[in-house]
Enzyme design. Structure first.
Site, PDB file in Angstrom:
ATOM      1  N   ASP A  74       4.038  -4.216  -9.274  1.00 43.21           N
ATOM      2  CA  ASP A  74       3.961  -3.636  -7.938  1.00 43.21           C
ATOM      3  C   ASP A  74       5.309  -3.899  -7.276  1.00 43.21           C
ATOM      4  O   ASP A  74       5.743  -5.049  -7.195  1.00 43.21           O
ATOM      5  CB  ASP A  74       2.841  -4.352  -7.168  1.00 43.21           C
ATOM      6  CG  ASP A  74       2.082  -3.435  -6.247  1.00 43.21           C
ATOM      7  OD1 ASP A  74       2.740  -2.767  -5.450  1.00 43.21           O
ATOM      8  OD2 ASP A  74       0.839  -3.419  -6.315  1.00 43.21           O
ATOM      9  N   ASP A 101       4.831   0.531  -3.609  1.00 42.81           N
ATOM     10  CA  ASP A 101       3.958   0.362  -2.446  1.00 42.81           C
ATOM     11  C   ASP A 101       4.406   1.260  -1.285  1.00 42.81           C
ATOM     12  O   ASP A 101       5.605   1.374  -1.012  1.00 42.81           O
ATOM     13  CB  ASP A 101       4.024  -1.115  -2.016  1.00 42.81           C
ATOM     14  CG  ASP A 101       2.981  -1.478  -0.988  1.00 42.81           C
ATOM     15  OD1 ASP A 101       1.789  -1.382  -1.295  1.00 42.81           O
ATOM     16  OD2 ASP A 101       3.366  -1.871   0.140  1.00 42.81           O
ATOM     17  N   GLU A 117       2.677   5.111  -4.303  1.00 38.10           N
ATOM     18  CA  GLU A 117       1.486   5.068  -3.448  1.00 38.10           C
ATOM     19  C   GLU A 117       1.753   5.955  -2.235  1.00 38.10           C
ATOM     20  O   GLU A 117       2.653   5.665  -1.432  1.00 38.10           O
ATOM     21  CB  GLU A 117       1.182   3.646  -2.982  1.00 38.10           C
ATOM     22  CG  GLU A 117      -0.127   3.602  -2.199  1.00 38.10           C
ATOM     23  CD  GLU A 117      -0.286   2.416  -1.249  1.00 38.10           C
ATOM     24  OE1 GLU A 117      -1.424   2.101  -0.877  1.00 38.10           O
ATOM     25  OE2 GLU A 117       0.739   1.808  -0.858  1.00 38.10           O
ATOM     26  N   HIS A 154      -7.702  -1.675  -4.626  1.00 39.16           N
ATOM     27  CA  HIS A 154      -7.914  -2.904  -3.857  1.00 39.16           C
ATOM     28  C   HIS A 154      -7.954  -2.660  -2.350  1.00 39.16           C
ATOM     29  O   HIS A 154      -8.147  -3.599  -1.591  1.00 39.16           O
ATOM     30  CB  HIS A 154      -6.810  -3.902  -4.205  1.00 39.16           C
ATOM     31  CG  HIS A 154      -5.452  -3.413  -3.801  1.00 39.16           C
ATOM     32  ND1 HIS A 154      -4.858  -2.291  -4.360  1.00 39.16           N
ATOM     33  CD2 HIS A 154      -4.572  -3.859  -2.874  1.00 39.16           C
ATOM     34  CE1 HIS A 154      -3.684  -2.085  -3.797  1.00 39.16           C
ATOM     35  NE2 HIS A 154      -3.484  -3.024  -2.885  1.00 39.16           N
ATOM     36  N   ASP A 155      -7.714  -1.428  -1.921  1.00 40.18           N
ATOM     37  CA  ASP A 155      -7.712  -1.124  -0.487  1.00 40.18           C
ATOM     38  C   ASP A 155      -8.924  -0.326  -0.043  1.00 40.18           C
ATOM     39  O   ASP A 155      -9.117  -0.129   1.158  1.00 40.18           O
ATOM     40  CB  ASP A 155      -6.457  -0.315  -0.127  1.00 40.18           C
ATOM     41  CG  ASP A 155      -5.181  -1.120  -0.262  1.00 40.18           C
ATOM     42  OD1 ASP A 155      -5.223  -2.343  -0.017  1.00 40.18           O
ATOM     43  OD2 ASP A 155      -4.145  -0.535  -0.628  1.00 40.18           O
TER      44      ASP A 155
HETATM   45  C1  NOJ Z   1      -0.382  -1.050   0.501  1.00 37.24           C
HETATM   46  C2  NOJ Z   1      -1.157  -2.039  -0.289  1.00 37.24           C
HETATM   47  O1  NOJ Z   1      -1.903  -1.372  -1.271  1.00 37.24           O
HETATM   48  C3  NOJ Z   1      -2.018  -2.828   0.667  1.00 37.24           C
HETATM   49  O2  NOJ Z   1      -2.880  -3.695  -0.016  1.00 37.24           O
HETATM   50  C4  NOJ Z   1      -1.120  -3.572   1.608  1.00 37.24           C
HETATM   51  O3  NOJ Z   1      -1.893  -4.280   2.559  1.00 37.24           O
HETATM   52  C5  NOJ Z   1      -0.193  -2.615   2.323  1.00 37.24           C
HETATM   53  N1  NOJ Z   1       0.480  -1.757   1.387  1.00 37.24           N
HETATM   54  C6  NOJ Z   1       0.857  -3.367   3.081  1.00 37.24           C
HETATM   55  O4  NOJ Z   1       1.742  -3.948   2.179  1.00 37.24           O
END
Ligand code: NOJ
Length: 532
Positions: A98, A200, A263, A324-325
């Site tokens: 990542d 990210d 992402e 994970h989000d």
């Molecule tokens: C995206 C990530 O997937 C998430 O988990 C994170 O909180 C935010 N970026 C901020 O870094």
């Protein structure tokens, strides 16, 4: 030209805090991942993407990076990482890291320097601004985790910008020195042998140069979370971000067969821009549509068709069910449709990403208030935006703490871990885990499933069907997205064909011109005359 590994392959996302603990602190580590590589190779995935493992105060659990070129002691050492990489490669598994370029931690040496004085050489590596003319923050931008996106620094009398927490200051990608320093980070890991990066919040990396206000969102409702008060037109997705994506790609292309995933949460047409005009940006801008999709055939048909149509010539598709989000797929659809969703993910055209634990049908866990860890939930509680429920430890077996750790795990286990763990599901021939295994094995034997063309078939009711084809080889995939039996009228070539896989036990299916799909059933059919 041979097909690159990432077009044929399946990516598996590991949230490292929750995969396997070996040192008994209740948090997963690199040695734990190494220990479980045989499981992953046996499952049949091709690559692992590991969420951040760099030194971090862990305010956002690693997405606040204090040093881009090292490993947090919580996870292990650089030697542990090198060994993990070598062991993964020896098992034929690629490793994707990542990369978190939009923001660092406020403890990163660069930020500590930057805040020393207005004329510090690192000042311009972050986004510092004077207060608005009448006082207060420079503009109306809101943090994605709620609250203002600007924090006042008393010592130097300016605000700094953070798209997320105040502990995550945004880096200034308009500064050439910062850019070069970040490119050195990419080289540091590529030289060690990593196979690529998931970048990210790529679409956040550059903001409008004049920092003008974002427009007010007329559809805002408080239940959406405060970030949606405004539309992020000026704080994200700026034209200059594409230049950065191209630079990252040029750099990555100096190494062989490395992958860049971006992402990007944007409407599909804008996601496409991140392939680049000449396919010279990221290889795979993440396609998150299935994450929020209304689960019915009409919607999925149009979503798939629209995505396929929107892809630039030569752009390779990809699909994601959970991460994970966002809530897990089983939490959204229930166990029965989670199996159908697995079939969909692993038979659509494009690279699938499987989120750890989805292969067990893990549900979102209920997190008691005193165990909430996610800053998103702590800042905007009870809106259902918290991410702890989908980050719980991997349940490996029925031993104490599900074989994840010797001590108290950092987040609670799934409530049903005694039955829903890898060891137990491995023993049950019909489990979702064995369904994933069979699907992944089929993808390997039938290249049509990974690299073939796709065409959607006309169907009735709550069913979705498509043909996958490469050369003379054809496979038919049909899915029942609901709880009542459905008929699918088969194209002539598939009539009387052989059911290679059903998401349910056995396969008592009538197949003349009509295929009968049982409730919550999905199937893969090969023509009768094929050698499968
Ligand atoms: C995206 C990530 O997937 C998430 O988990 C994170 O909180 C935010 N970026 C901020 O870094």
């Amino acid at each position: 030209m041979s097909t690159p590994w990432w077009q044929q392959g399946v990516i598996y996302q590991i949230y490292p805090r929750s995969f396997q603990d070996t040192d008994g602190d209740g948090v997963g580590d690199l040695k734990g991942i190494e220990l479980r590589l045989d499981y992953l190779a046996g499952l049949g995935v091709d690559a692992i993407w590991i969420s951040p493992i760099y030194p971090s105060p862990m305010v956002d659990f690693g997405y606040d990076v204090a040093d881009y070129c090292a490993i947090d002691p919580l996870f292990g050492t650089l030697e542990d990482f090198d060994r993990l990489l070598a062991t993964a490669h020896a098992r034929g598994l690629k490793v994707i890291l990542d990369f978190v370029p939009n923001h660092s931690s406020d403890r990163h040496a660069w930020f500590l320097e930057s805040r020393v004085s207005r004329n510090n050489p690192k000042r311009d590596w972050f986004l510092w601004r004077d207060p608005a003319p009448g006082g207060g923050p420079p503009n109306n931008w809101i943090s994605d985790f709620g609250g203002p996106a600007w924090t006042w620094d008393e010592a130097t009398g300016q605000y700094y910008y953070h798209a997320f927490l105040k502990e995550q200051p945004d880096l200034n990608w308009r500064n050439p020195r910062l850019r070069q320093a970040m490119y050195d980070v990419l080289r540091f890991w590529l030289d060690r042998g990593v196979d690529g990066f998931r970048v990210d919040v790529l679409w956040h990396m550059i903001k409008a140069a004049d920092f003008r206000d974002n427009p007010i969102n007329p559809s805002y409702r408080p239940s959406m979370g405060e970030m949606h008060r405004v539309l992020q037109h000026n704080s994200t997705d700026q034209p200059e971000v594409h230049e950065i994506a191209r630079e990252m790609r040029r750099l990555t292309d100096q190494y062989s067969e490395r992958l860049l995933i971006g992402e990007i949460y944007l409407p599909v047409e804008r996601v496409m821009d991140y392939y680049g005009n000449n396919l010279d940006e990221v290889h795979l801008p993440f396609n998150f549509q299935l994450i929020d999709a209304a689960w019915n055939a009409r919607n999925l048909v149009s979503l798939i068709a629209r995505y396929e149509d929107a892809l630039p010539a030569g752009g390779w598709p990809n699909w994601v069910l959970s991460n994970h989000d966002r809530p897990r797929i089983a939490a959204r659809l229930g166990q029965k449709q989670a199996r159908v969703a697995a079939l969909l993910l692993l038979t659509l055209r494009g690279t699938p990403t499987v989120y750890y634990g989805d292969e067990l049908g893990l549900d979102d866990a209920a997190i008691p208030r005193d165990r909430v860890r996610d800053p998103r939930e702590l800042r905007e509680p009870d809106l259902g935006l918290g991410r702890d429920p989908q980050r719980t430890p991997m349940p490996w077996d029925g031993s104490p703490n599900a074989g994840f750790t010797r001590s108290e795990p950092w987040l609670p286990l799934n409530a049903d871990w005694r039955e829903r763990n890898i060891e137990a599901l491995e023993r049950d021939a019909c489990s979702i885990l064995n369904l994933y295994r069979r699907l992944l094995a089929l993808r390997r034997t039938h290249r049509t499933l990974s690299v073939g063309d796709i065409s959607l078939l006309k169907t009735q009711g709550d069913t979705l069907a498509y043909e996958r084809r490469s050369g003379d080889t054809r496979l038919l995939v049909a899915l029942n997205l609901g709880g009542t039996p459905q008929f699918v009228s088969l194209p002539s070539w598939a009539r009387g064909g052989k059911v290679l896989l059903s998401t349910l036990d056995g396969s008592a299916i009538g197949q003349d011109s009509n295929l009968v799909l049982r409730p919550d059933e999905g199937v893969i059919i090969a023509p009768a005359n094929s050698y499968t």
